[in-house]
Scaffold this motif. Structure first.
Motif, short mmCIF file in Angstrom:
data_model
loop_
_atom_site.label_atom_id
_atom_site.label_comp_id
_atom_site.label_asym_id
_atom_site.label_seq_id
_atom_site.Cartn_x
_atom_site.Cartn_y
_atom_site.Cartn_z
N ARG A 1 65.66 28.96 61.94
CA ARG A 1 64.84 29.32 59.92
C ARG A 1 65.27 29.48 58.85
O ARG A 1 64.90 28.56 58.12
CB ARG A 1 63.98 30.61 60.97
N GLU B 1 66.63 31.41 67.36
CA GLU B 1 65.23 30.88 65.87
C GLU B 1 65.38 31.09 64.96
O GLU B 1 65.21 30.48 63.59
CB GLU B 1 64.39 31.71 66.55
N SER C 1 65.25 39.79 59.89
CA SER C 1 64.88 38.02 59.51
C SER C 1 64.34 38.51 58.58
O SER C 1 63.47 37.72 57.40
CB SER C 1 63.33 38.44 60.88
N ASP D 1 63.42 36.41 54.26
CA ASP D 1 62.14 36.07 54.20
C ASP D 1 62.64 36.41 52.57
O ASP D 1 61.50 35.49 51.49
CB ASP D 1 61.14 36.70 54.91
#
Length: 340
Positions: free
Chosen positions: A282, A278, A243, A247
């Motif tokens: 995203r 999720e 994650s 990002d």
């Protein structure tokens, strides 16, 4: 007829229609090896047959950058790289095998195949010169680089010579060349060792992501492997690490090949894990599916279709992106026009 009965009938009709309209996926296999560790293959005819059976429109096709040695002291030929203690060695002819297979196809068949060049020693600072030479020998053939083997469980231990790292100087030269030719790079770089319960080798991946922002990197099965699972089962730090990387680095893409299916995308009962759903929602353009088959194609369709429970739990548009379109979108711009 009462209003409640009408509502019940309408609900049942809706459920029936919804069930009948189950999603159908077309796939791109973003991680396929045409040969095994002995540089042998079922061949293109069987591969195309398996693709058609599995709804697979496109495949990334590469060789295997190492070959397994049948040692003089071994009476029986091993069946896999881990079959005995004999080493593996860098094998450049793997790309010649892939190129020859592609040249056997007609023009319409060729549009479904996206060859990645892998036959080089990632410890050798001559590697970029070799890749450039291969690109010049077959103009327009190669659409990516990889799978590049760096940290790779027992293959690392068996490989003759130094242990490759994703952040060494030789590969930095390769990444520069990849950017020059607009080629994505698929890296196999394990996130940790078999015994360390922390992202021990993460810096080796993160450094090139940071230093080569114009190079598109596909992280093969997000740094996981069956050998890691055998020793450690589920890596609890994997999800937050992936994650954060997504990002921080827009040039990173994740190959969700078979070692990611369990225990990460699906739980023990086969139910999709909410946290991974999720994350994909995203970053809907950054994930792709791969079979990671090696030279044998009997289970190709089954392997790709095993992702359907996870895909079905995603929004439909995102599911189709992950199943097919995201891989095609990272290929060189010059090759986009011929993709259907």
């Amino acid at each position: 007829m009462s209003i409640s009965r009408i509502c019940t009938i309408a609900l049942l009709l809706f459920i029936t229609i919804t069930t009948a309209q189950a999603r159908e996926y077309r796939y791109s296999d973003a991680h396929l090896h045409f040969v095994d560790f002995f540089q042998e293959s079922d061949g293109t005819a069987k591969l195309i047959e398996a693709m058609d059976a599995g709804g697979i429109d496109h495949v990334m096709i590469s060789g295997i950058p190492v070959a397994k040695k049948w040692h003089e002291n071994e009476p029986k030929r091993p069946r896999y790289y881990a079959g005995d203690d004999a080493p593996v060695y860098w094998y450049s002819a793997t790309d010649v095998i892939v190129a020859a297979a592609m040249n056997e196809l007609d023009a319409e068949q060729r549009k479904r195949f996206h060859p990645f060049l892998s036959g080089f020693n990632p410890n050798d600072k001559n590697a970029d010169a070799h890749i450039r030479r291969m690109l010049e020998l077959d103009p327009g053939l190669w659409q990516g680089i990889g799978e590049v083997f760096t940290r790779h469980d027992d293959i690392t231990a068996l490989t003759e010579g130094d242990t490759p790292r994703a952040n060494n100087e030789a590969l930095a030269r390769v990444y520069h060349l990849a950017s020059e030719f607009d080629l994505p790079v698929m890296l196999h770089s394990n996130i940790t060792s078999k015994r360390e319960r922390n992202p021990l080798y993460l810096a080796e991946l993160e450094e090139p992501l940071r230093n080569h922002p114009h190079t598109r990197f596909i992280w093969a099965h997000a740094g996981t492997s069956m050998e890691l699972h055998r020793h450690q089962e589920k890596l609890d730090f994997l999800l937050p690490t992936v994650s954060r990387l997504l990002d921080d680095y827009p040039n990173l893409y994740i190959d969700l090949s078979w070692t990611m299916l369990r225990p990460y995308l699906l739980d023990a009962s086969g139910k999709p894990r909410k946290a991974w759903l999720e994350l994909v929602e995203r970053h809907p353009t950054r994930f792709m599916l791969g079979s990671d088959v090696v030279g044998r194609f009997d289970n190709l369709a089954e392997g790709m279709q095993a992702f359907e429970p996870f895909l079905d739990a995603l929004p439909e548009e995102v599911a189709h992106q992950v199943a097919r379109d995201n891989f095609l979108a990272i290929l060189p711009r010059k090759d986009q026009a011929s993709i259907r």
